[in-house]
Scaffold this motif. Sequence first.
Motif, PDB file in Angstrom:
ATOM      1  N   ASP A 196      52.942  35.551  57.856  1.00  0.00           N
ATOM      2  CA  ASP A 196      51.966  35.124  58.866  1.00  0.00           C
ATOM      3  C   ASP A 196      51.818  36.110  60.029  1.00  0.00           C
ATOM      4  OD1 ASP A 196      50.165  33.174  58.798  1.00  0.00           O
ATOM      5  OD2 ASP A 196      51.364  31.594  59.693  1.00  0.00           O
ATOM      6  N   LEU A 197      52.215  37.360  59.817  1.00  0.00           N
ATOM      7  CA  LEU A 197      52.084  38.333  60.910  1.00  0.00           C
ATOM      8  C   LEU A 197      50.620  38.485  61.315  1.00  0.00           C
ATOM      9  CD1 LEU A 197      53.379  40.552  62.753  1.00  0.00           C
ATOM     10  CD2 LEU A 197      52.762  42.184  60.980  1.00  0.00           C
ATOM     11  N   SER A 249      48.269  36.278  61.349  1.00  0.00           N
ATOM     12  CA  SER A 249      47.815  35.195  62.236  1.00  0.00           C
ATOM     13  C   SER A 249      48.192  35.556  63.668  1.00  0.00           C
ATOM     14  CB  SER A 249      48.487  33.876  61.871  1.00  0.00           C
ATOM     15  OG  SER A 249      48.032  33.440  60.628  1.00  0.00           O
ATOM     16  N   LYS A 250      49.415  36.039  63.812  1.00  0.00           N
ATOM     17  CA  LYS A 250      49.888  36.431  65.148  1.00  0.00           C
ATOM     18  C   LYS A 250      49.026  37.577  65.694  1.00  0.00           C
ATOM     19  CE  LYS A 250      52.645  37.240  68.648  1.00  0.00           C
ATOM     20  NZ  LYS A 250      52.520  36.397  69.832  1.00  0.00           N
ATOM     21  N   LEU A 251      48.817  38.600  64.857  1.00  0.00           N
ATOM     22  CA  LEU A 251      48.046  39.765  65.325  1.00  0.00           C
ATOM     23  C   LEU A 251      46.609  39.380  65.658  1.00  0.00           C
ATOM     24  CD1 LEU A 251      49.266  42.586  62.891  1.00  0.00           C
ATOM     25  CD2 LEU A 251      49.991  42.159  65.231  1.00  0.00           C
ATOM     26  N   SER A 252      46.052  38.459  64.859  1.00  0.00           N
ATOM     27  CA  SER A 252      44.666  38.043  65.101  1.00  0.00           C
ATOM     28  C   SER A 252      44.510  37.335  66.439  1.00  0.00           C
ATOM     29  CB  SER A 252      44.182  37.118  63.988  1.00  0.00           C
ATOM     30  OG  SER A 252      44.278  37.758  62.745  1.00  0.00           O
ATOM     31  N   SER A 253      45.608  36.758  66.939  1.00  0.00           N
ATOM     32  CA  SER A 253      45.521  36.058  68.224  1.00  0.00           C
ATOM     33  C   SER A 253      45.676  37.028  69.399  1.00  0.00           C
ATOM     34  CB  SER A 253      46.613  34.991  68.315  1.00  0.00           C
ATOM     35  OG  SER A 253      47.877  35.585  68.544  1.00  0.00           O
ATOM     36  N   MET A 254      45.947  38.288  69.088  1.00  0.00           N
ATOM     37  CA  MET A 254      46.195  39.279  70.151  1.00  0.00           C
ATOM     38  C   MET A 254      44.990  40.215  70.313  1.00  0.00           C
ATOM     39  SD  MET A 254      50.099  40.287  69.126  1.00  0.00           S
ATOM     40  CE  MET A 254      50.361  41.411  70.485  1.00  0.00           C
ATOM     41  N   ARG A 256      42.602  37.467  60.167  1.00  0.00           N
ATOM     42  CA  ARG A 256      41.839  36.222  60.223  1.00  0.00           C
ATOM     43  C   ARG A 256      41.243  36.084  61.617  1.00  0.00           C
ATOM     44  NH1 ARG A 256      45.790  31.635  58.983  1.00  0.00           N
ATOM     45  NH2 ARG A 256      43.911  30.426  58.794  1.00  0.00           N
TER      46      ARG A 256
END
Lengths: 258, 314
Positions: A87-88, A90-95, A257
């Motif tokens: 899920d990296l 997902s994390k990157l997409s939020s940044m 994403r």
Amino acid sequence: MSGISQIRASFIRSMRIFLRDKAIIGSSIMMPVFFLIVLPIVFFQHVPMEFMPALRGFLVVAMITLLIMSTAISNLPGSIAADRDHDLYSKLSSMPVNPVYECLGRVVTVFVFSAIGSLMVIVLGLTMGAELIVTSFDLLLIVGLASVIILCSSGVGLLIAGVVKSESAAAHVGVAIVMFIYFIGIAFPYSDLPELLRPFVHVNPICLGSNMIAVLTVGEELVGYNPFNFTDVSVMLLLTSLLFIIGLYVYSRNCWRR
Amino acid sequence: MKSIVLDAQGITKSYNGKKVLDGISLQIRSTDFYVLMGPNGSGKSTLLSILAGTNPFDTGCVKICGDDISQGRLEARKHIGYVPQENFCSDFLTGRENLWYFADLLGLPKSQAKAEIEKLLKMMDLEDEADRRVAEYSGGMKKKLEVATALLGDSEILFLDEPTTGLDPTVRKDFLSLVQEINKQGTAVLLVTHIGEDAEIASRVGFMIQGEIVAEGSPEELKEISGLKSTIIVDATPRSEELMLLLASLSGDCIVIERGESFELTCEEPRGMVPKIVNMLQESGYNMHRVGTRPPSLDDIFYKLTACPIGGEA
């Protein structure tokens, strides 16, 4: 500034992973090194001594290409798929991170890792008696051609990463493609290939780049043809650009994403 | 000052023609510790991923600190600290290296990054483990490290997706205290969970089923709305469906659920129920181990208000 910082962050992270993951070191560096030592013992027994240095030189080029392919086509998508599993993205997409910069950091890793591995292969090859005759200009050209091979392989690797989701499947698909390319256009000199397979070499930038490096280092006689012609060079550059851009696009679209 | 950090209006989302989120609106202030509770499949993780900017939505608007998050804009993402369910920190890197990775991605100046990383490692009580590879971390340590990555930079709101799943009760309690402390220091928190205990310390709780937030308020307000006074625990054998039906038949307004080794009855008016249950168990020949009461939990309140058990499927 932020773009460079993102490329650097991504590069440092994946470089650390590549250097610490034994599976990556084994498949990307140790396998070509092993073949470099073993293949001459197995296959070159009846080769006249005067041809041995050039043949070993050809093998060094082939192993460097195998190393690059293994890193970019198998291990790059494998590590991307592992990050996807965790899920990296997902994390990157939020940044506030640009997928292209993050991806370029991974590609720089492939460059640096391949350079380290290639140096090891060259040093070992020379120690074992390989003959690689290059001028300063040739050296620049060889670095350029190796970069084309890396870019093309990375494009293929990013395409696999964008399409195949699981870590093991991505790495396996990569290995299959590496083996296919290696045995059809790199392992054997062009002149030894069956007529049926020769057209494949002319439409595969990796094979073309490898053959060009081989011509520059061990000579046209051993390779069996001169790939430095307008068609082959154009096809190589065009397909490499195309594959890399498509790979980058598919990666940014499918792995991220947003 | 209580400023609005998150403002979501009319969010809808469909997968393959099936509506997963149905016009959800939600506002979170800088001081809020908001817990969104819902069973599996209720849409809470989908909502969280949309609010964190990692999942596109069909209609509506999401603003983080006044910046619109839609259309992949990066500005609003500066204020988001998102911790997805999976452990996203690399096992091959140390805790400190993972933090540097995210600090570099955010483009923090070196001195600021160093200071923030040291401060966060101290806050998470990971100083001594910072140079060990994450592969050697426990589940709780990994979660703390991930929260630390989410607090780097200008994070104004922390999104946590079921962070306590898989943690043992003691670690879970410590972790939630840590999140509460982060909230007290000025970061808004939005946590989604299907575990009622996680919501006990929240300042606001939302109950979500079938893509809608059906009830909202502080734990006390929700208790008030539900009308529940206490929960009766019945531990008797043999435990059977027949016993469950017998318990349910004792009072029309009681909801009976099986939890672990016992049955729990949530009733609006539990007075007089305990003697009734004891009589019933004796008359029906059940072995009675324990009949007692406890204050209603948020799980009970959720069940009462939504008629859907939190541990089930939405």
